[in-house]
Write a protein that holds these residues in place. Structure first.
Motif, short mmCIF file in Angstrom:
data_model
loop_
_atom_site.label_atom_id
_atom_site.label_comp_id
_atom_site.label_asym_id
_atom_site.label_seq_id
_atom_site.Cartn_x
_atom_site.Cartn_y
_atom_site.Cartn_z
N GLY A 74 -95.14 -14.48 98.28
CA GLY A 74 -95.60 -15.87 98.38
C GLY A 74 -96.16 -16.42 97.09
N GLU A 75 -97.40 -16.00 96.78
CA GLU A 75 -98.15 -16.65 95.72
C GLU A 75 -97.67 -16.37 94.31
OE1 GLU A 75 -102.50 -16.25 95.64
OE2 GLU A 75 -102.33 -17.16 97.63
N GLN A 100 -93.23 -21.10 97.86
CA GLN A 100 -94.36 -21.83 98.43
C GLN A 100 -94.18 -23.33 98.39
OE1 GLN A 100 -98.06 -20.73 96.66
NE2 GLN A 100 -98.47 -19.33 98.34
#
Ligand code: ATP
Length: 217
Positions: A74-75, A100
């Motif tokens: 994700g990040e 994201q």
């Protein structure tokens, strides 16, 4: 049977890996977190602990021989970018990434991802389209441009054949299936002579804007 590698075993990656494994596919999973890997040890073909940014980690698990890779981080955009580049260099045929936001998506496409999903956004759009339109029962994005929608036939279509409705040319969509109101009869890949009956549900594929236009008939 297809071969997959899933990198990043958060909620998204582990759900995708498990489902693919249960469907009978070969699934290699990689995460740098031991706990995440152990969780899938019995629900994957091979589970490896490692930092997937390292080319050697991916090479050692045979990432290059996999037909499809899912990068589900994700990040950390830098990690997703490096991993995608490494997978490309190893010759992985199809790379699907989770992102994201739009900016992450553009970066991942630029380095060679074949498809980039923004899961929260896509689920929200799908939900809004199925709840907010008068007649969509379900709506599935096939790509950025195309979708498959399921909805009740427009009243003006009842009693007419697909040929006479000229659906492909007039509305630029393809009808994949027609289901009767009681759900007992499904006609797959209907032809021009198939007739629409009252209460029928159709599954249609086409460009998003053509599907939206169709459900307003
Ligand atoms: P989800 O929403 O799917 O739960 P997330 O979007 O919060 O996940 P992250 O938690 O950032 O995503 O990452 C998902 C998984 O990816 C984590 O289990 C993490 O350990 C793993 N991961 C992150 N970077 C790497 C890396 N370089 N190599 C291997 N695994 C990694």
């Amino acid at each position: 049977m297809k071969s997959f590698i899933v990198i990043g075993l958060g909620r998204f990656g582990s759900a995708a890996a498990q489902e693919l494994y249960e469907m009978g596919h070969e699934v290699i999973v990689v995460d740098r977190n031991e706990e995440a890997v152990n969780h899938l040890a019995n629900r994957s073909t091979h589970a490896a602990i490692g930092d997937a940014r390292e080319l050697e980690v991916l090479r050692a698990v045979g990432a290059g021989e996999c037909q499809c890779a899912i990068v589900a981080i994700g990040e950390d955009l830098a990690a997703s970018v490096l991993i995608t580049m490494n997978l490309k260099d190893l010759g992985c045929r199809q790379i699907i990434c989770k992102a994201q936001n739009e900016m992450y998506k553009r970066a991942l496409e630029r380095v060679g991802a074949d498809r980039v999903l923004i899961p929260e956004r896509e689920m929200a759009l799908r939900l809004a389209r199925s709840l907010g339109s008068r007649s969509f029962l379900d709506y599935m994005e096939f790509s950025d441009e195309y979708a498959i929608a399921e909805f009740e036939v427009p009243k003006s279509w009842v009693g007419k054949s697909l040929k006479s409705l000229n659906v492909r040319t007039k509305h630029q969509v393809s009808i994949l299936a027609i289901r009767s109101q009681d759900g007992k009869q499904t006609r797959m890949s209907p032809g021009g002579d198939d007739c629409i009956e009252k209460g029928d549900t159709i599954m249609v594929m086409g460009k998003n804007q053509n599907l939206q236009r169709l459900q307003r008939l």
